[in-house]
Design an enzyme around this catalytic site. Sequence first.
Site, PDB file in Angstrom:
ATOM      1  N   ALA A  69       0.836  -1.199   0.000  1.00 28.60           N
ATOM      2  CA  ALA A  69       0.000   0.000   0.000  1.00 28.60           C
ATOM      3  C   ALA A  69       0.868   1.245   0.000  1.00 28.60           C
ATOM      4  O   ALA A  69       2.022   1.221   0.440  1.00 28.60           O
ATOM      5  CB  ALA A  69      -0.918   0.003   1.225  1.00 28.60           C
ATOM      6  N   ASP A  70       0.298   2.313  -0.501  1.00 26.60           N
ATOM      7  CA  ASP A  70       0.950   3.616  -0.438  1.00 26.60           C
ATOM      8  C   ASP A  70      -0.137   4.666  -0.261  1.00 26.60           C
ATOM      9  O   ASP A  70      -1.215   4.551  -0.848  1.00 26.60           O
ATOM     10  CB  ASP A  70       1.748   3.899  -1.718  1.00 26.60           C
ATOM     11  CG  ASP A  70       2.551   5.189  -1.583  1.00 26.60           C
ATOM     12  OD1 ASP A  70       3.546   5.179  -0.838  1.00 26.60           O
ATOM     13  OD2 ASP A  70       2.168   6.205  -2.183  1.00 26.60           O
ATOM     14  N   THR A  71       0.145   5.659   0.578  1.00 28.68           N
ATOM     15  CA  THR A  71      -0.833   6.698   0.874  1.00 28.68           C
ATOM     16  C   THR A  71      -0.293   8.063   0.449  1.00 28.68           C
ATOM     17  O   THR A  71       0.859   8.381   0.747  1.00 28.68           O
ATOM     18  CB  THR A  71      -1.176   6.716   2.382  1.00 28.68           C
ATOM     19  OG1 THR A  71      -1.678   5.427   2.761  1.00 28.68           O
ATOM     20  CG2 THR A  71      -2.219   7.771   2.707  1.00 28.68           C
TER      21      THR A  71
END
Length: 194
Positions: A69-71
């Site tokens: 994941a990346d935010t």
Amino acid sequence: MQRVVLASGSPRRKQLLEWAEVPFEVMVANTDESYPANITAIQDIPVYIARNKAAAVQHKVKDRNIIAADTIVVLHNEVIGKPIDREHAIEILQRLSGQNHLVITGVVIKSGEKEIAFADITEVSFHELTTEQITFYVDKYKPYDKAGAYAIQEWIGVVGIKSINGDFYNVMGLPVSRVVQALNDLHHVSSDSF
């Protein structure tokens, strides 16, 4: 549920998977978090980075699901990354003060050749923050590893956030209920394919 590999060193993502009682282990490979300038849809940016994170550990993992994941934080169509130092963190929070912004987490779940990828978007609205509040938060919590220079579950979120529209846990770094649904879908698809 099959044990998964979390391709992230984020303590928040780790905590959220623990709360969801998903059995996992952490495996992180350093990856470049830049992205091509020709990505036109802003929600595709964190998905692109998450896909690279998943690919970086895939060769080490056999027969297990990988979650990456990346935010990102987006203010007026501009991606706000992680602050580089104290001054930059203060400047970012001054820009977010009194504004609405988007928090977009891109998630990639891989199982062999199968992949589920999506972006989850939450709108966050900050109260007007004083310079004293911002400097207190930055000096005490040192949010240098966080997109947008804040964590919703810390002091600044408790006193500074007026409203959110969307998944609270997405703002923490992982839309965990959607991840669990995707893992179940992936497992269901895998079972049906035999």
